[in-house]
Each structure stands twice: as structure tokens, then as C-alpha cells.
Design an enzyme around this catalytic site. Structure first.
Site, PDB file in Angstrom:
ATOM      1  N   HIS A  76     -47.923 -35.941  32.318  1.00  0.00           N
ATOM      2  CA  HIS A  76     -46.912 -35.135  33.033  1.00  0.00           C
ATOM      3  C   HIS A  76     -47.299 -33.667  32.950  1.00  0.00           C
ATOM      4  O   HIS A  76     -48.251 -33.307  32.265  1.00  0.00           O
ATOM      5  CB  HIS A  76     -45.500 -35.408  32.490  1.00  0.00           C
ATOM      6  CG  HIS A  76     -45.256 -34.940  31.084  1.00  0.00           C
ATOM      7  ND1 HIS A  76     -45.882 -35.484  29.987  1.00  0.00           N
ATOM      8  CD2 HIS A  76     -44.445 -33.956  30.596  1.00  0.00           C
ATOM      9  CE1 HIS A  76     -45.449 -34.868  28.887  1.00  0.00           C
ATOM     10  NE2 HIS A  76     -44.591 -33.939  29.237  1.00  0.00           N
ATOM     11  N   HIS A 120     -46.077 -30.760  31.774  1.00  0.00           N
ATOM     12  CA  HIS A 120     -45.758 -29.722  30.783  1.00  0.00           C
ATOM     13  C   HIS A 120     -47.025 -29.092  30.186  1.00  0.00           C
ATOM     14  O   HIS A 120     -48.022 -29.769  29.940  1.00  0.00           O
ATOM     15  CB  HIS A 120     -44.871 -30.299  29.680  1.00  0.00           C
ATOM     16  CG  HIS A 120     -43.456 -30.526  30.139  1.00  0.00           C
ATOM     17  ND1 HIS A 120     -42.597 -31.399  29.532  1.00  0.00           N
ATOM     18  CD2 HIS A 120     -42.773 -29.982  31.172  1.00  0.00           C
ATOM     19  CE1 HIS A 120     -41.426 -31.379  30.169  1.00  0.00           C
ATOM     20  NE2 HIS A 120     -41.513 -30.535  31.163  1.00  0.00           N
ATOM     21  N   ASP A 169     -47.984 -28.051  27.355  1.00  0.00           N
ATOM     22  CA  ASP A 169     -48.599 -28.525  26.110  1.00  0.00           C
ATOM     23  C   ASP A 169     -49.324 -29.859  26.311  1.00  0.00           C
ATOM     24  O   ASP A 169     -49.842 -30.432  25.359  1.00  0.00           O
ATOM     25  CB  ASP A 169     -47.560 -28.624  24.979  1.00  0.00           C
ATOM     26  CG  ASP A 169     -46.421 -29.578  25.282  1.00  0.00           C
ATOM     27  OD1 ASP A 169     -46.014 -29.675  26.451  1.00  0.00           O
ATOM     28  OD2 ASP A 169     -45.945 -30.258  24.341  1.00  0.00           O
ATOM     29  N   HIS A 170     -49.389 -30.323  27.555  1.00  0.00           N
ATOM     30  CA  HIS A 170     -50.134 -31.553  27.877  1.00  0.00           C
ATOM     31  C   HIS A 170     -51.285 -31.292  28.852  1.00  0.00           C
ATOM     32  O   HIS A 170     -52.196 -32.103  28.957  1.00  0.00           O
ATOM     33  CB  HIS A 170     -49.190 -32.608  28.479  1.00  0.00           C
ATOM     34  CG  HIS A 170     -48.131 -33.043  27.509  1.00  0.00           C
ATOM     35  ND1 HIS A 170     -48.141 -34.265  26.892  1.00  0.00           N
ATOM     36  CD2 HIS A 170     -47.056 -32.375  27.020  1.00  0.00           C
ATOM     37  CE1 HIS A 170     -47.101 -34.344  26.067  1.00  0.00           C
ATOM     38  NE2 HIS A 170     -46.431 -33.211  26.133  1.00  0.00           N
ATOM     39  N   HIS A 173     -38.232 -37.912  31.586  1.00  0.00           N
ATOM     40  CA  HIS A 173     -38.540 -36.656  30.888  1.00  0.00           C
ATOM     41  C   HIS A 173     -38.948 -35.620  31.936  1.00  0.00           C
ATOM     42  O   HIS A 173     -38.479 -34.486  31.919  1.00  0.00           O
ATOM     43  CB  HIS A 173     -39.658 -36.915  29.884  1.00  0.00           C
ATOM     44  CG  HIS A 173     -40.165 -35.699  29.181  1.00  0.00           C
ATOM     45  ND1 HIS A 173     -39.448 -35.022  28.233  1.00  0.00           N
ATOM     46  CD2 HIS A 173     -41.355 -35.037  29.298  1.00  0.00           C
ATOM     47  CE1 HIS A 173     -40.166 -33.987  27.793  1.00  0.00           C
ATOM     48  NE2 HIS A 173     -41.327 -33.984  28.424  1.00  0.00           N
ATOM     49  N   ASP A 190     -44.496 -38.019  26.663  1.00  0.00           N
ATOM     50  CA  ASP A 190     -43.237 -37.586  26.038  1.00  0.00           C
ATOM     51  C   ASP A 190     -42.079 -38.501  26.415  1.00  0.00           C
ATOM     52  O   ASP A 190     -40.928 -38.067  26.436  1.00  0.00           O
ATOM     53  CB  ASP A 190     -42.903 -36.151  26.475  1.00  0.00           C
ATOM     54  CG  ASP A 190     -43.761 -35.119  25.764  1.00  0.00           C
ATOM     55  OD1 ASP A 190     -44.567 -35.495  24.896  1.00  0.00           O
ATOM     56  OD2 ASP A 190     -43.618 -33.920  26.098  1.00  0.00           O
ATOM     57  N   HIS A 225     -46.388 -36.589  20.469  1.00  0.00           N
ATOM     58  CA  HIS A 225     -45.903 -35.652  19.443  1.00  0.00           C
ATOM     59  C   HIS A 225     -45.648 -36.371  18.125  1.00  0.00           C
ATOM     60  O   HIS A 225     -45.248 -37.531  18.111  1.00  0.00           O
ATOM     61  CB  HIS A 225     -44.576 -34.990  19.871  1.00  0.00           C
ATOM     62  CG  HIS A 225     -44.710 -33.967  20.938  1.00  0.00           C
ATOM     63  ND1 HIS A 225     -44.983 -32.638  20.674  1.00  0.00           N
ATOM     64  CD2 HIS A 225     -44.605 -34.068  22.276  1.00  0.00           C
ATOM     65  CE1 HIS A 225     -45.036 -31.967  21.818  1.00  0.00           C
ATOM     66  NE2 HIS A 225     -44.807 -32.810  22.812  1.00  0.00           N
TER      67      HIS A 225
END
Ligand SMILES: [Zn+2]
Length: 258
Positions: free
Chosen positions: A53, A55, A57-58, A111, A131, A169
């Protein structure tokens, strides 16, 4: 022989790296540095980048990795992610010929609007769920509907019990505190708390988990259990006892839980 390694990134992300000793692929490289270091240190050649996805941090490491490794980048067609070369929808297959792998693509939205997961075939196989599902918890609802997230978790729960779950995570320990508030009488959950504490004390990852362990301990997959229903009513304000209503109450309660 395939090995799957969690590369720690930021405070609590894992970038999962699949390799056979020569070739590698990474899932959700939020930053490039740790991936680059791992590849260099182990003499691996990167063959593909997969994203679940949009975001940061990905996906934040894609551009920098692609400067060094000109490899295909897979990600959800429904989300805008810079650098994606191969947009995917559920039912597609990702071929990683260097690793001799074909990964399935599943729709696990909620999410985010177009969140996808990657299924590793075989037994025990595996699922890279970004996530959506976490150790003893689930992702927050940012863009999808409660029903979409609920259905995505249900889809994951239908995978074979021994399927390893590669979450993005390290949230297991905090999630267990919430799970225990939902189900203080769950013996398997208490055992998981002890196991998790020992792993974290040794600075080891609590992941991958398995579908069986999540079904036995993760309250978000246990919305039909009487103790979970009672907690959802008592603390989460659930006024109905259907699974979606219970799930929704838990998800909202968890947002404020500490
Ligand atoms: Zn996310």
C-alpha cells in the site's frame, strides 16, 4: 532454498526480504539504506520490489533502490505510488523467475483504499499482509470502510492454519495488552504474552506469526467469542452482537486504548 528475513526499518517496521542465497526480492521498502546494506553484506542481487500500500513507511525507499537496481516494482493498481512499474489487482500473479516463485495477489483493503497482500504458494506458504493484520491486532482504518477491513481480515483467516503471517510492523507486544483486555481468560493468549515478552527481551522479532496463532489469540479474528463480545459491549460501546458490529467496536476502542 528460500529464506525470508525481516530487515528492521524506522522504529518498528519490517521490510521482508526473500532470498535464495543469490537473488532477492523485498516487500515494502520504506527506506533504502537497510535493504541496500543487507544486499551488499550478503552478496545478493535484487530482482523485484513489492509494495502492499501507499504509506511512506512502505514505499519511501523505492526511488533510491531503483537508482541502483533497475528492477520491476509491483504495487496496487488502485493507489498512486511513484515508481510502480507493474500495477496489480486481486487475482494477478507476480512472477519472480530468479527465485523460481509465483506469488498470488489478494485484495485486503480497509487500512488503505487499495491495500493488497501477496501469497506465497506451497505448504506452509506465507502471506505478506502489510498493515492489514498484525501480531494480535490489525491495522487502523484510514481509507476503507469498516466492512472492507473486516472482510479483509476474514479473507486472511481463511488461509490454511499453518500459513506464516509476515506483518509489516513489530506491534505484537502492545497489541497483546489490548487483546488481554478483550479476553483475560484466553490461556493461549497468556502463553503468547509470555512468549512475546521473552522474544522481545532477546531483541528478536515476534514475526512471522501463523494464521492458527492469530485465530487463537487475535481479538479482531475472534469477534464471535462470547468473552470478546462482552468486552466489546462493556468497553467498546457495541450495541449489537453481530461480528461486524463487535469488530467495529473493538477497532474504535483500540484507537483510544493505552
Ligand atoms: Zn500503512
Amino acid at each position: 532454498m528460500l529464506d525470508i528475513i525481516p530487515i528492521p526499518a524506522f522504529a518498528d517496521n519490517y521490510i521482508w526480504l526473500l532470498h535464495d542465497g543469490r537473488h532477492a526480492a523485498v516487500v515494502d521498502p520504506g527506506e533504502a539504506g537497510p535493504v541496500h546494506d543487507y544486499l551488499e553484506r550478503h552478496g545478493l542481487s535484487l530482482g523485484a520490489i513489492l509494495c502492499t500500500h501507499h504509506h511512506g513507511d512502505h514505499v519511501g525507499g523505492i526511488a533510491e533502490l531503483r537508482k541502483v537496481y533497475n528492477v520491476p516494482v509491483y504495487g496496487p493498481r488502485e493507489e498512486h505510488i511513484a515508481g510502480i512499474t507493474h500495477p496489480l489487482t486481486a487475482g494477478d500473479t507476480v512472477s519472480l523467475p530468479e527465485l523460481g516463485l509465483k506469488l498470488g495477489v489478494i485484495d485486503i483493503r480497509g487500512h488503505t483504499r487499495g491495500h493488497i497482500g501477496y501469497l506465497l504458494p506451497g505448504s506452509p506458504g506465507g502471506v505478506f499482509c502489510g498493515d492489514t493484520l498484525f501480531g494480535c491486532g490489525c491495522g487502523r482504518l484510514f481509507e476503507g470502510s469498516m466492512e472492507e477491513l473486516f472482510n479483509s481480515l476474514r479473507r486472511l483467516a481463511e488461509l490454511p492454519d499453518d500459513t506464516p503471517v509476515y506483518c509489516a510492523h513489530e506491534y505484537t507486544q502492545a497489541n497483546i495488552h489490548f487483546a488481554l483486555a478483550c479476553e483475560p481468560g484466553n490461556a493461549r493468549l497468556k502463553q503468547r504474552e509470555a512468549d512475546t515478552r521473552a522474544l522481545r527481551a532477546a531483541n528478536r522479532p515476534t514475526l512471522p506469526s501463523t494464521i492458527a496463532l492469530e485465530k487463537a489469540t487475535n481479538p479482531f479474528l475472534r469477534c464471535a467469542e462470547p468473552e470478546v463480545i462482552r468486552a466489546a459491549q462493556q468497553f467498546g460501546g457495541a450495541t449489537e452482537t453481530g461480528e461486524l458490529a463487535v469488530f467495529s467496536a473493538l477497532r474504535n476502542w483500540k484507537n483510544h486504548f493505552s
